[in-house]
Scaffold this active site. Structure first.
Site, mmCIF file in Angstrom:
data_model
loop_
_atom_site.group_PDB
_atom_site.id
_atom_site.type_symbol
_atom_site.label_atom_id
_atom_site.label_comp_id
_atom_site.label_asym_id
_atom_site.label_seq_id
_atom_site.Cartn_x
_atom_site.Cartn_y
_atom_site.Cartn_z
ATOM 1 N N CYS A 76 49.810 68.185 -59.126
ATOM 2 C CA CYS A 76 49.859 69.562 -58.639
ATOM 3 C C CYS A 76 50.242 69.623 -57.156
ATOM 4 C CB CYS A 76 48.541 70.276 -58.922
ATOM 5 S SG CYS A 76 48.685 72.075 -58.875
ATOM 6 N N HIS A 128 47.528 69.390 -64.644
ATOM 7 C CA HIS A 128 46.310 68.672 -64.258
ATOM 8 C C HIS A 128 45.871 67.721 -65.373
ATOM 9 C CE1 HIS A 128 45.176 70.722 -60.465
ATOM 10 N NE2 HIS A 128 45.929 71.681 -60.964
ATOM 11 N N GLU A 145 44.089 65.181 -65.054
ATOM 12 C CA GLU A 145 42.729 64.680 -64.785
ATOM 13 C C GLU A 145 41.652 65.516 -65.460
ATOM 14 O OE1 GLU A 145 42.835 68.090 -62.041
ATOM 15 O OE2 GLU A 145 44.330 66.649 -62.771
#
Length: 275
Positions: free
Chosen positions: A124, A235, A237
Site C-alpha cells: 500500500c 493488504h 498482511e
C-alpha cells in the site's frame, strides 16, 4: 482483533531467522511523538519465517548501519500519504494525514536497499513510496480521476467494523509471465482495497505485475533488482495465515530473505535446543 499466529515449531528455535527491516510511522499521542508499526505487519514477517526489525526512524547517516543488519525490507501501509512535493505536486487535500519524517528516510531507503540487493516487499503506502523513490508519480485522489473507480474501500463511514473495511473489494488481473504470476499461479484473484492515492506515472524500470479492472496498477516489480522485489497496493498482511495468496507472497519473500542471509553472511549455525 489479535493477529493470527502459526503454531509453534520447535525447529524455529534452533535455526536463527533472517531479519527484515520494518520502518515505523510517526504519530503524536498527546504532545509526545511516537514511532508505531501495525502488529499485522510484524506478524506477516513472522509468517514469512523471519524476525521483524522494527525501525524507529533513522537519519541518513544511520541508514547503512540499519541495512547492514537486515536481510530484507518490508514497507508497510499507513493512514498517511506520501507527500506530493516528492513528485512535483502541491497537497490536494490538506485534511488527509502526511508523514514527512517517514518520507525523509524511506525514500532513500528504497534506493539503498535495491542497490544492495536486499529483498523488498512493499504494501500500500510502501508501494507508493517505491514508485516515488524511483521517479514515478501518484494520483492523490484516485476516485476523482476520470475512468478510475473509488479504491478507498467498501464502506468509509466512521465505526465500520474492520472486517468490513478489509473485505475483498475487487479482483486484480495478473500479468502473465511476471514475478507475481510465478508466485501465485493464478490469472486473477480478489483483494481488499483501502487506498485513496494510487500509481499515476510508473517510474522507469518498473514492471507492471497486476492491474485492477479499471486499469489502475495494483502490483509491480523492479526489473533491475538483483533480488526479490514485489510491491502490491492491497493488504496481503490482513489475516494472511488464512489467505492462500497472501501466504504464497510471504513464503516467496521469506525464501528470498533466507537466500540473501545465507549468501551474504553464510548459513547461520543451528542453536542447540534447550531442555
Amino acid at each position: 482483533m489479535k493477529p493470527q499466529s502459526r503454531s509453534f515449531d520447535p525447529s524455529l528455535s534452533q535455526a536463527p531467522r533472517p531479519r527484515v527491516l520494518v520502518p515505523a510511522c510517526n504519530r503524536l499521542l498527546g504532545e509526545h511523538p511516537f514511532h508505531i508499526v501495525g502488529g499485522k505487519y510484524a506478524e506477516a514477517v513472522r509468517l514469512a519465517g523471519a524476525l521483524p526489525l522494527l525501525t524507529a526512524g533513522a537519519s541518513l547517516d544511520e541508514l547503512p548501519e540499519w541495512l547492514a543488519l537486515a536481510d530484507g525490507v518490508l514497507l508497510t501501509g499507513s493512514p498517511s500519504n506520501v507527500h506530493p512535493s516528492h513528485f512535483g505536486q502541491a497537497v490536494h487535500d490538506p485534511a488527509l494525514p502526511l508523514d514527512p519524517e517517514r518520507d525523509a528516510w524511506t525514500l532513500p531507503l528504497v534506493r539503498a536497499a535495491l542497490a544492495r540487493g536486499l529483498p523488498l516487499l512493499a504494501i500500500c503506502r510502501g508501494t507508493q513510496e517505491v514508485n516515488v523513490a524511483l521517479g514515478g508519480s501518484l494520483h492523490q485522489a484516485v476516485q476523482e480521476v476520470p475512468g478510475l473507480a473509488d479504491h478507498r474501500g467498501p464502506d468509509r463511514r466512521p465505526g465500520v467494523p474492520v472486517e468490513v473495511a478489509y473485505a475483498p473489494e475487487h479482483r486484480v488481473d495478473v500479468v502473465p509471465g511476471g514475478r507475481l504470476a510465478a508466485i501465485v499461479g493464478l490469472p486473477s484473484f480478489e483483494v481488499n482495497s483501502l487506498h485513496g492515492q494510487g500509481i499515476d506515472r510508473l517510474a522507469p524500470g518498473l514492471r507492471v505485475e497486476a492491474r485492477a479492472p479499471d486499469g489502475l496498477v495494483e502490483a509491480f516489480s523492479v526489473e533491475s533488482a538483483s533480488g526479490f522485489s514485489l510491491c502490491v497496493q492491497w493488504h496481503p498482511e490482513w489475516r494472511a495465515a488464512s489467505n492462500p495468496v497472501s501466504m504464497r507472497l510471504l513464503e516467496a519473500f521469506g525464501a528470498a530473505v533466507r537466500t540473501y542471509r545465507d549468501r551474504v553472511r553464510g548459513p547461520l549455525p543451528r542453536v542447540p535446543a534447550t531442555a
